[in-house]
Design a protein around this motif. Structure first.
Motif, PDB file in Angstrom:
ATOM      1  N   VAL A 186       0.852  -1.198   0.000  1.00  0.00           N
ATOM      2  CA  VAL A 186       0.000   0.000   0.000  1.00  0.00           C
ATOM      3  C   VAL A 186       0.886   1.246   0.000  1.00  0.00           C
ATOM      4  O   VAL A 186       1.808   1.360   0.814  1.00  0.00           O
ATOM      5  N   ALA A 187       0.620   2.167  -0.907  1.00  0.00           N
ATOM      6  CA  ALA A 187       1.465   3.351  -1.013  1.00  0.00           C
ATOM      7  C   ALA A 187       0.650   4.561  -1.466  1.00  0.00           C
ATOM      8  O   ALA A 187      -0.452   4.431  -2.006  1.00  0.00           O
ATOM      9  N   PHE A 188       1.210   5.731  -1.220  1.00  0.00           N
ATOM     10  CA  PHE A 188       0.593   6.995  -1.623  1.00  0.00           C
ATOM     11  C   PHE A 188       1.008   7.326  -3.052  1.00  0.00           C
ATOM     12  O   PHE A 188       2.154   7.095  -3.454  1.00  0.00           O
ATOM     13  N   ILE A 189       0.079   7.853  -3.841  1.00  0.00           N
ATOM     14  CA  ILE A 189       0.389   8.326  -5.191  1.00  0.00           C
ATOM     15  C   ILE A 189      -0.236   9.707  -5.371  1.00  0.00           C
ATOM     16  O   ILE A 189      -1.367   9.953  -4.926  1.00  0.00           O
ATOM     17  N   LYS A 190       0.492  10.613  -5.968  1.00  0.00           N
ATOM     18  CA  LYS A 190      -0.056  11.937  -6.239  1.00  0.00           C
ATOM     19  C   LYS A 190      -1.126  11.826  -7.325  1.00  0.00           C
ATOM     20  O   LYS A 190      -1.002  11.029  -8.255  1.00  0.00           O
ATOM     21  N   ASN A 191      -2.167  12.622  -7.195  1.00  0.00           N
ATOM     22  CA  ASN A 191      -3.123  12.727  -8.277  1.00  0.00           C
ATOM     23  C   ASN A 191      -2.475  13.520  -9.413  1.00  0.00           C
ATOM     24  O   ASN A 191      -1.417  14.117  -9.236  1.00  0.00           O
ATOM     25  N   THR A 192      -3.104  13.540 -10.570  1.00  0.00           N
ATOM     26  CA  THR A 192      -2.424  14.107 -11.733  1.00  0.00           C
ATOM     27  C   THR A 192      -3.205  15.247 -12.373  1.00  0.00           C
ATOM     28  O   THR A 192      -4.439  15.257 -12.365  1.00  0.00           O
ATOM     29  N   PRO A 377       4.479  19.377  -8.889  1.00  0.00           N
ATOM     30  CA  PRO A 377       4.752  17.978  -8.492  1.00  0.00           C
ATOM     31  C   PRO A 377       3.671  16.991  -8.952  1.00  0.00           C
ATOM     32  O   PRO A 377       3.876  15.780  -8.861  1.00  0.00           O
ATOM     33  N   TYR A 378       2.543  17.507  -9.425  1.00  0.00           N
ATOM     34  CA  TYR A 378       1.415  16.652  -9.801  1.00  0.00           C
ATOM     35  C   TYR A 378       1.273  16.511 -11.316  1.00  0.00           C
ATOM     36  O   TYR A 378       0.260  16.011 -11.806  1.00  0.00           O
ATOM     37  N   SER A 379       2.269  16.928 -12.051  1.00  0.00           N
ATOM     38  CA  SER A 379       2.236  16.844 -13.509  1.00  0.00           C
ATOM     39  C   SER A 379       1.939  15.411 -13.955  1.00  0.00           C
ATOM     40  O   SER A 379       2.593  14.457 -13.532  1.00  0.00           O
ATOM     41  N   ALA A 380       0.941  15.256 -14.831  1.00  0.00           N
ATOM     42  CA  ALA A 380       0.521  13.922 -15.264  1.00  0.00           C
ATOM     43  C   ALA A 380       1.665  13.165 -15.930  1.00  0.00           C
ATOM     44  O   ALA A 380       1.854  11.969 -15.677  1.00  0.00           O
ATOM     45  N   SER A 381       2.435  13.850 -16.755  1.00  0.00           N
ATOM     46  CA  SER A 381       3.524  13.159 -17.447  1.00  0.00           C
ATOM     47  C   SER A 381       4.552  12.615 -16.459  1.00  0.00           C
ATOM     48  O   SER A 381       5.092  11.514 -16.652  1.00  0.00           O
ATOM     49  N   THR A 382       4.800  13.356 -15.374  1.00  0.00           N
ATOM     50  CA  THR A 382       5.785  12.925 -14.379  1.00  0.00           C
ATOM     51  C   THR A 382       5.253  11.796 -13.512  1.00  0.00           C
ATOM     52  O   THR A 382       5.905  10.756 -13.345  1.00  0.00           O
ATOM     53  N   VAL A 383       4.041  11.973 -12.953  1.00  0.00           N
ATOM     54  CA  VAL A 383       3.472  10.971 -12.042  1.00  0.00           C
ATOM     55  C   VAL A 383       3.178   9.672 -12.778  1.00  0.00           C
ATOM     56  O   VAL A 383       3.543   8.583 -12.326  1.00  0.00           O
ATOM     57  N   VAL A 384       2.521   9.776 -13.928  1.00  0.00           N
ATOM     58  CA  VAL A 384       2.179   8.584 -14.708  1.00  0.00           C
ATOM     59  C   VAL A 384       3.452   7.910 -15.222  1.00  0.00           C
ATOM     60  O   VAL A 384       3.573   6.678 -15.213  1.00  0.00           O
ATOM     61  N   GLY A 385       4.403   8.718 -15.645  1.00  0.00           N
ATOM     62  CA  GLY A 385       5.670   8.158 -16.116  1.00  0.00           C
ATOM     63  C   GLY A 385       6.377   7.337 -15.063  1.00  0.00           C
ATOM     64  O   GLY A 385       6.959   6.285 -15.363  1.00  0.00           O
ATOM     65  N   ALA A 386       6.324   7.799 -13.805  1.00  0.00           N
ATOM     66  CA  ALA A 386       6.976   7.063 -12.712  1.00  0.00           C
ATOM     67  C   ALA A 386       6.297   5.715 -12.474  1.00  0.00           C
ATOM     68  O   ALA A 386       6.966   4.711 -12.188  1.00  0.00           O
ATOM     69  N   VAL A 387       4.964   5.674 -12.586  1.00  0.00           N
ATOM     70  CA  VAL A 387       4.240   4.412 -12.409  1.00  0.00           C
ATOM     71  C   VAL A 387       4.617   3.427 -13.504  1.00  0.00           C
ATOM     72  O   VAL A 387       4.889   2.244 -13.239  1.00  0.00           O
ATOM     73  N   TYR A 388       4.657   3.901 -14.741  1.00  0.00           N
ATOM     74  CA  TYR A 388       5.034   3.018 -15.853  1.00  0.00           C
ATOM     75  C   TYR A 388       6.488   2.562 -15.729  1.00  0.00           C
ATOM     76  O   TYR A 388       6.822   1.428 -16.071  1.00  0.00           O
ATOM     77  N   SER A 389       7.353   3.444 -15.257  1.00  0.00           N
ATOM     78  CA  SER A 389       8.752   3.072 -15.076  1.00  0.00           C
ATOM     79  C   SER A 389       8.892   1.926 -14.075  1.00  0.00           C
ATOM     80  O   SER A 389       9.651   0.979 -14.282  1.00  0.00           O
ATOM     81  N   ASP A 390       8.129   2.018 -12.979  1.00  0.00           N
ATOM     82  CA  ASP A 390       8.143   0.948 -11.979  1.00  0.00           C
ATOM     83  C   ASP A 390       7.580  -0.347 -12.563  1.00  0.00           C
ATOM     84  O   ASP A 390       8.099  -1.435 -12.309  1.00  0.00           O
ATOM     85  N   MET A 391       6.512  -0.238 -13.345  1.00  0.00           N
ATOM     86  CA  MET A 391       5.931  -1.418 -13.989  1.00  0.00           C
ATOM     87  C   MET A 391       6.947  -2.057 -14.933  1.00  0.00           C
ATOM     88  O   MET A 391       7.083  -3.292 -14.988  1.00  0.00           O
TER      89      MET A 391
END
Length: 412
Positions: A186-192, A377-391
């Motif tokens: 379970v972890a926190f994720i910023k909205n985008t 800090p909530y930029s969609a390209s940054t937040v979503v990119g980090a999730v895909y990078s982890d995947m």
């Protein structure tokens, strides 16, 4: 190496989206998906002539994807007797859309996927505890009438997820405490917020849009505009906002309500009862391009919610350089600096009116630059990119382990 497949499960059609922040989050995950992934969306259609239950080639914001509508849903802004989430869950039963990665934005549909193999992520978009305990209309959410049943279902389903990501820190704590055996998942994720779509205008352009708005609505040139955008639902408490406008008798303000939903009639009746027909315009459901223009033209955005996760619409307003007045809900206190708006500690018409007055009378204290900076800090390209990078990292690790195991088997 073949591309990993991500399948997103959510009950909407991104080309004919209904009101809601979840829809925008899902669309951002499609728009900013890297080319290394194949993306699929299992959603709904809004056209009875569109074939359901079949994969279709599609494109959203320049990104190709596979889309499968399960059933036709023409207007999800209004609740039906059977909640859409339950219809969607029932429609999933009997199918198998197992893939390398699966994203869920509601818990209930994962009931149909318990035995599907693959890496599963659950996104939580609200403060679950407050959502279940809120006194704002007990019928607003079906599960609030059967809380024990919901939490029993939750305990059955959550253990299947490899990740549970929430944009609300209280929900993160709740899940970690309730399910200690999976607390590390379970972890926190910023909205985008999509800064390509929501961005500020120059002061001159902003003033031009405000003048055009006053002319269109036949209002005095010195009118100051307040914007509300969202579903007209008890969670958003639009009636509180209407009563706050009634308390703003000393300023020449006009409230724009962009949204629709089950409380639309109640809101209209309250506007008439309070004699506010000339001070409030109900715009109905507004497409994203028009909503962006409204954010850019108005003096202040207002949110009157009883509970939230991290309200996406607040990020969108700030990204357009518009200060915010809001009730104290969700992650608002962590998001909104003092030079970007005011948080009302009390959910009363007077408190909301006082906060609106403060921002409208002292606009210089809430500069455009500060509002935009708060959303970086909530930029969609940054937040979503980090999730895909982890995947992608997990995908490579999984393939490496699989290759090693095959080599070991062949060697022996």
């Amino acid at each position: 190496m073949r591309k990993p497949v991500l399948t997103i499960f959510y009950q909407f059609n991104p080309w004919h989206s209904t009101i809601g922040g979840v829809q925008t989050v899902v669309s951002n995950f499609i728009k900013y998906a890297p080319d290394e992934f194949e993306v699929r969306l299992v959603g709904t259609s809004n056209d009875p002539a569109q074939p359901n239950g079949k994969w279709q080639e599609a494109e959203l914001a320049g990104r190709k994807l596979q889309f499968m509508p399960l059933f036709t849903l023409q207007n999800d802004n209004f609740r039906s007797l059977v909640p859409t989430t339950l219809k969607y869950t029932a429609a999933l039963i009997g199918h198998c859309f197992a893939s390398d990665f699966m994203h869920f934005h509601r818990l209930e549909p994962s009931l149909a996927t318990l035995h599907w193999s693959g890496d599963k992520t659950l996104f939580i978009h609200n403060d679950i505890q407050k959502q279940m305990q809120s006194q704002e209309n007990a019928n607003a959410i079906l599960w609030r009438r059967f809380p024990q049943a919901y939490f029993q279902l939750e305990s059955l389903l959550v253990k299947q997820f490899n990740q549970i990501l929430s944009c609300n820190s209280e929900s993160v704590k709740l899940y970690q405490q309730k399910y200690p055996t999976i607390a590390d998942r379970v972890a926190f994720i910023k909205n985008t917020v999509d800064s390509q779509t929501f961005c500020p205008l120059s002061l001159e352009e902003q003033q031009e849009k405000r003048v055009a708005l006053t002319q269109k609505l036949e209002l005095p040139a010195n009118t100051q505009f307040i914007l509300f955008a969202g579903r007209l639902h008890p969670q958003k408490d639009p009636l509180l906002l209407v009563r706050a406008i009634s308390a703003l008798t000393d300023l020449n303000v006009h409230l724009l309500i962009a949204g629709d939903g089950e409380l639309a009639t109640d809101v209209r009746l309250e506007v008439e009862r309070l004699g506010l027909s000339k001070r409030i315009t109900m715009l109905g459901s507004v497409i994203q391009a028009e909503l962006t223009k409204l954010h850019q033209a108005t003096n202040v955005f207002v949110l009157s919610s009883a509970y939230e996760g991290l309200p996406l619409v607040v990020l969108e307003a700030l990204a357009c350089g518009t200060p915010v007045v809001t009730t104290n809900c969700g992650e608002i206190s962590k998001l909104l600096p003092a030079n970007c708006g005011v948080i009302c500690e009390e959910r009363t018409p007077v408190a909301v009116a006082d906060a609106l007055r403060q921002v409208l009378l002292h606009a210089e204290n809430y500069p455009i630059e500060a509002c935009v900076r708060a959303t970086e800090p909530y930029s969609a390209s940054t937040v979503v990119g980090a999730v895909y990078s982890d995947m992608w990292h997990r995908w490579k690790q999984q393939n490496l382990v699989s290759t090693v195991q095959k080599c070991s088997t062949n060697f022996t």
